[in-house]
Design an enzyme around this catalytic site. Structure first.
Site, PDB file in Angstrom:
ATOM      1  N   SER A  64       0.838  -1.198   0.000  1.00 31.66           N
ATOM      2  CA  SER A  64       0.000   0.000   0.000  1.00 31.66           C
ATOM      3  C   SER A  64       0.871   1.244   0.000  1.00 31.66           C
ATOM      4  O   SER A  64       1.985   1.243   0.532  1.00 31.66           O
ATOM      5  CB  SER A  64      -0.908  -0.004   1.239  1.00 31.66           C
ATOM      6  N   ARG A 106     -25.493 -12.512 -45.520  1.00 30.22           N
ATOM      7  CA  ARG A 106     -24.396 -11.639 -45.111  1.00 30.22           C
ATOM      8  C   ARG A 106     -25.020 -10.509 -44.318  1.00 30.22           C
ATOM      9  O   ARG A 106     -25.975  -9.883 -44.760  1.00 30.22           O
ATOM     10  CB  ARG A 106     -23.631 -11.101 -46.333  1.00 30.22           C
TER      11      ARG A 106
END
Length: 449
Positions: A275, A314
């Site tokens: 930390s 498509r």
């Protein structure tokens, strides 16, 4: 195989105005070409070499390709134009043989499948490493006592090996899924405009497909799949399952690394998980990123199911969803597996803390064992209610469950001796078939196999 390498194999085909009896797409490599007398042997010999030679990333003008892609909306036609233009400089008409019979999606889908094959190979390697290290943990901690938890509360005793064997069995199921998916996923896409292979004449479309598939190491499709996207959605779902398992393990590690629990720790090296303001901290940083990546993969994989809803032969948009999410899904899945592998390899197991945590309830962790020991004498429900009250007293009065059991009149009436009660209150005597199940997983034998 790169996009351009794949592209080169999809481009060998006859030019407009030249006549061929038939032309397998990669027949220059393995099959004779049946040419009309109008095409010279020397011209034919230069054709595949010239086109394939140009299909390298260093030969592409990316500034020009960017302009073409932004204008057209897809990159394939821009590449085709560069191939035609550059190869035609060697001999007029030579470049016109490119992209005969193929369509944009043939190239893109096939390249995607080859990239997914590379991804699956990486994932397979990661799974081998993970399962190997899990086997080691299972063997080492087969009988290491710890507490099982239900709704984040202590439940009953088990072994750490049992916990790891469940994870091992899950990853081995993923390995089986991977084998099954390969045959469905690694399939060529080559069908032309609407998938009918209409541009390959003389009924030799299937021959072209087979030759190309063989060259690329892919299976021949039973039919075109331009707008049938189950293959892609399935692998996305598989990645979600994989990262879900990684995240489940990482979540357990985060909880077991809590200061008050302390049963495992992530691999240590200086400043890992530290930390900026609390010097004592050793955060479960790998687990944090595994769960973050896993959550992201599960969210993105849902988009692949949305991409299945495509129109006609498509599509008008859903296909492009894959372009956005697949690179992220593949990258994050492999990263999550790599971090999981590192975590398992270096996992620190604190068996002393596991033993200590088994003792913090003053024996309540074996309340089920006591209940089942009393049940044949007192009846299960009566025994349940009796042990329930004794557990409450144990907490309130800070007295061991064993002491309360020995002092209870109903328990004495059951005929159980102090030695019997001591045996029931020993966590080591109530791990069920934990060890045997670990052995079964390690042996690879289970019901239905």
């Amino acid at each position: 195989m790169s996009f351009l390498e794949t592209f080169s194999l999809l481009q060998l085909s006859p030019p407009s105005g030249q006549t061929l009896s038939a032309l397998p797409i990669i027949s220059s490599l393995k099959h004779p070409w049946h040419l009309s007398r109008q095409i010279s042997v020397s011209f034919l010999a230069r054709l595949p070499t010239a086109i394939i030679a140009f299909c390298h990333v260093t030969n592409i003008d990316f500034d020009e390709l960017r302009v073409q892609t932004e204008t057209i909306g897809y990159p394939v036609l821009g590449v085709v134009k560069q191939i035609v233009q550059k190869v035609n400089r060697l001999q007029p008409g030579l470049g016109e043989w490119a992209h005969w019979g193929a369509t944009t999606q043939d190239v893109t889908d096939t390249t995607t499948i080859l990239q997914l094959r590379d991804t699956l190979n990486l994932i397979s390697e990661a799974l081998i490493a993970i399962t190997s290290d899990l086997r080691r943990l299972c063997e080492t901690h087969k009988a290491t006592l710890m507490v099982a938890r239900s709704n984040l509360q202590q439940a009953v005793p088990m072994t750490f090996g049992f916990k790891m064997a469940r994870l091992l069995a899950t990853f081995e199921r993923h390995q089986q899924r991977l084998l099954e998916i390969r045959s469905r996923l690694l399939v060529l896409e080559f069908g032309g405009a609407a998938g009918t292979l209409a541009t390959i004449k003389d009924g030799r479309g299937f021959e072209c497909q087979a030759a190309l598939a063989q060259k690329l190491g892919l299976s021949v499709p039973e039919i075109a799949w331009h707008t049938e996207r189950d293959r892609i959605a399935e692998v996305g779902g598989f990645f979600a399952l994989l990262t879900g398992t990684c995240s489940k393990f990482a979540t357990d590690v985060k909880l077991m690394m809590q200061t008050e629990v302390g049963e495992v720790s992530e691999p240590f090296y200086p400043h890992r998980g530290s930390s900026s303001t609390m010097p004592q901290k050793r955060n479960p940083i790998s687990s944090v990123y595994i769960t973050a990546m896993g959550a992201t993969v599960r969210q993105l994989s849902a988009a692949l199911y949305e991409a299945m809803v495509e129109d006609h032969e498509r599509a008008t948009g859903p296909w492009e969803i894959e372009w956005i999410v697949l690179p992220q899904i593949c990258t994050l899945t492999y990263a999550a597996l790599s971090k999981t592998s590192e975590l398992i390899t270096g996992l620190e197991v604190h068996s002393d803390a596991m033993k200590r945590n088994l003792e913090i309830t003053n024996g309540s962790v074996v309340s089920e064992a006591v209940m089942m020991g009393l049940a044949p004498k007192l009846g299960r429900q009566f025994a349940h209610d009796l042990v329930y009250e004794l557990c409450r007293r144990s907490v309130q009065e800070d007295i061991s469950l064993l002491t309360l059991l020995c002092a209870d009149d109903k328990v004495r009436e059951s005929g159980l001796s102090k030695e019997d009660l001591e045996g029931l209150c020993d966590p080591a005597n109530y791990t069920g078939l934990s060890v045997e199940m670990v052995d079964r997983v390690l042996a690879g034998t289970h019901i239905g196999q």
